[in-house]
Write a protein that holds these residues in place. Structure first.
Motif, PDB file in Angstrom:
ATOM      1  N   THR A   1      12.183  -5.399  -9.268  1.00 59.46           N
ATOM      2  CA  THR A   1      11.032  -4.831  -8.569  1.00 59.46           C
ATOM      3  C   THR A   1      10.762  -5.631  -7.301  1.00 59.46           C
ATOM      4  O   THR A   1      11.363  -6.680  -7.076  1.00 59.46           O
ATOM      5  CB  THR A   1       9.750  -4.863  -9.440  1.00 59.46           C
ATOM      6  OG1 THR A   1       9.253  -6.208  -9.498  1.00 59.46           O
ATOM      7  CG2 THR A   1      10.014  -4.352 -10.849  1.00 59.46           C
ATOM      8  N   LEU A   2       9.834  -5.133  -6.497  1.00 57.34           N
ATOM      9  CA  LEU A   2       9.412  -5.831  -5.283  1.00 57.34           C
ATOM     10  C   LEU A   2       8.000  -6.388  -5.430  1.00 57.34           C
ATOM     11  O   LEU A   2       7.352  -6.715  -4.435  1.00 57.34           O
ATOM     12  CB  LEU A   2       9.492  -4.877  -4.082  1.00 57.34           C
ATOM     13  CG  LEU A   2      10.884  -4.335  -3.743  1.00 57.34           C
ATOM     14  CD1 LEU A   2      10.809  -3.362  -2.572  1.00 57.34           C
ATOM     15  CD2 LEU A   2      11.843  -5.465  -3.433  1.00 57.34           C
ATOM     16  N   ASP A   3       7.547  -6.531  -6.663  1.00 57.85           N
ATOM     17  CA  ASP A   3       6.180  -6.984  -6.908  1.00 57.85           C
ATOM     18  C   ASP A   3       5.901  -8.366  -6.324  1.00 57.85           C
ATOM     19  O   ASP A   3       4.779  -8.646  -5.875  1.00 57.85           O
ATOM     20  CB  ASP A   3       5.901  -7.013  -8.418  1.00 57.85           C
ATOM     21  CG  ASP A   3       5.877  -5.623  -9.021  1.00 57.85           C
ATOM     22  OD1 ASP A   3       5.803  -4.637  -8.245  1.00 57.85           O
ATOM     23  OD2 ASP A   3       5.946  -5.508 -10.261  1.00 57.85           O
ATOM     24  N   ALA A   4       6.901  -9.237  -6.318  1.00 58.91           N
ATOM     25  CA  ALA A   4       6.699 -10.605  -5.841  1.00 58.91           C
ATOM     26  C   ALA A   4       7.141 -10.801  -4.398  1.00 58.91           C
ATOM     27  O   ALA A   4       7.123 -11.928  -3.898  1.00 58.91           O
ATOM     28  CB  ALA A   4       7.455 -11.584  -6.748  1.00 58.91           C
ATOM     29  N   THR A   5       7.534  -9.723  -3.742  1.00 55.34           N
ATOM     30  CA  THR A   5       8.024  -9.836  -2.358  1.00 55.34           C
ATOM     31  C   THR A   5       7.349  -8.800  -1.465  1.00 55.34           C
ATOM     32  O   THR A   5       7.938  -7.773  -1.123  1.00 55.34           O
ATOM     33  CB  THR A   5       9.556  -9.645  -2.322  1.00 55.34           C
ATOM     34  OG1 THR A   5       9.884  -8.414  -3.026  1.00 55.34           O
ATOM     35  CG2 THR A   5      10.277 -10.817  -2.990  1.00 55.34           C
ATOM     36  N   PRO A   6       6.114  -9.051  -1.065  1.00 58.21           N
ATOM     37  CA  PRO A   6       5.358  -8.058  -0.295  1.00 58.21           C
ATOM     38  C   PRO A   6       5.961  -7.716   1.068  1.00 58.21           C
ATOM     39  O   PRO A   6       5.821  -6.578   1.533  1.00 58.21           O
ATOM     40  CB  PRO A   6       3.981  -8.720  -0.132  1.00 58.21           C
ATOM     41  CG  PRO A   6       4.211 -10.181  -0.362  1.00 58.21           C
ATOM     42  CD  PRO A   6       5.321 -10.255  -1.372  1.00 58.21           C
TER      43      PRO A   6
END
Length: 209
Positions: free
Chosen positions: A177-182
């Motif tokens: 996911t991209l949850d930790a990479t805004p």
């Protein structure tokens, strides 16, 4: 005579080039070749024996997916504004293609379940590490990898997250996911919201790969 992009009836290795055409709005023929047509004679047209291929206006034929995509990026001003920006975009593209996508595909196509699980774990670790590095070191613009604006690196990242990652997440619980990479999510979302890209995603043939 417009450009002709030739590939199997799949997204696969040709989709980055199709996304470049879609984003720029440039006209081309999207020629989809069946396996039967490929074996019957189309393969003989490829300079290196594989697809995708591109037929230029003058009749010349070239192959290799990244060579074609890079050519289109340069032709349509999506490669970068300077030598250093082109190097930066190429670096990001190589990281996505060689380090992230290939590791997921290695796991996805593995038949042995034990090896598949091991490969999936390795792929997830490699991808998460690379996402952190891209987030930290490679986002130079506002929702773009390059300071000058959208490039083929952004389209390549969108292609990876849209067409490769969902397969891996669904089939082997990769959990990417991209949850930790805004910053990376902003790049993905900016491409996704582009009207030309929206139009292509809605209109393109539906295929698994």
């Amino acid at each position: 005579m417009s450009l002709t992009l030739c590939y199997f009836p799949l997204k696969g290795a040709a989709e980055i080039s199709r996304l470049i055409f879609a984003y720029t709005g440039e006209k081309y023929e999207d020629k989809r070749i069946t396996s039967e047509e490929w074996k019957a004679g189309e393969k003989a047209k490829s300079p290196t024996g594989g697809q995708p291929m591109i037929l230029l206006e003058g009749g010349e034929v070239y192959s290799q997916s990244m060579a074609i995509a890079r050519y289109l990026a340069n032709k349509f001003d999506l490669a970068g504004k300077s030598g250093e920006e082109k190097l930066h975009a190429d670096m990001v593209v190589d990281a996505i293609k060689s380090d992230m996508a290939q590791s997921l595909m290695k796991a996805y196509f593995e038949k042995d379940e034990e090896r598949k699980t091991a490969f999936a774990g390795e792929a997830k670790e490699k991808i998460n590490t690379m996402l952190e590095l891209l987030e930290k070191n490679c986002v130079k613009g506002d929702g773009t990898f390059l300071a000058s604006g959208t490039s083929w690196a952004d389209l390549m990242f969108y292609n990876f997250m849209t067409d490769v990652v969902p397969l891996a997440n669904a089939s082997m619980s990769a959990g990417v996911t991209l949850d930790a990479t805004p910053k990376l999510k902003a790049i993905h979302d900016k491409v996704q919201e582009n009207p030309n890209i929206k139009k292509w995603i809605e209109a393109r043939p539906q295929t698994q790969f």
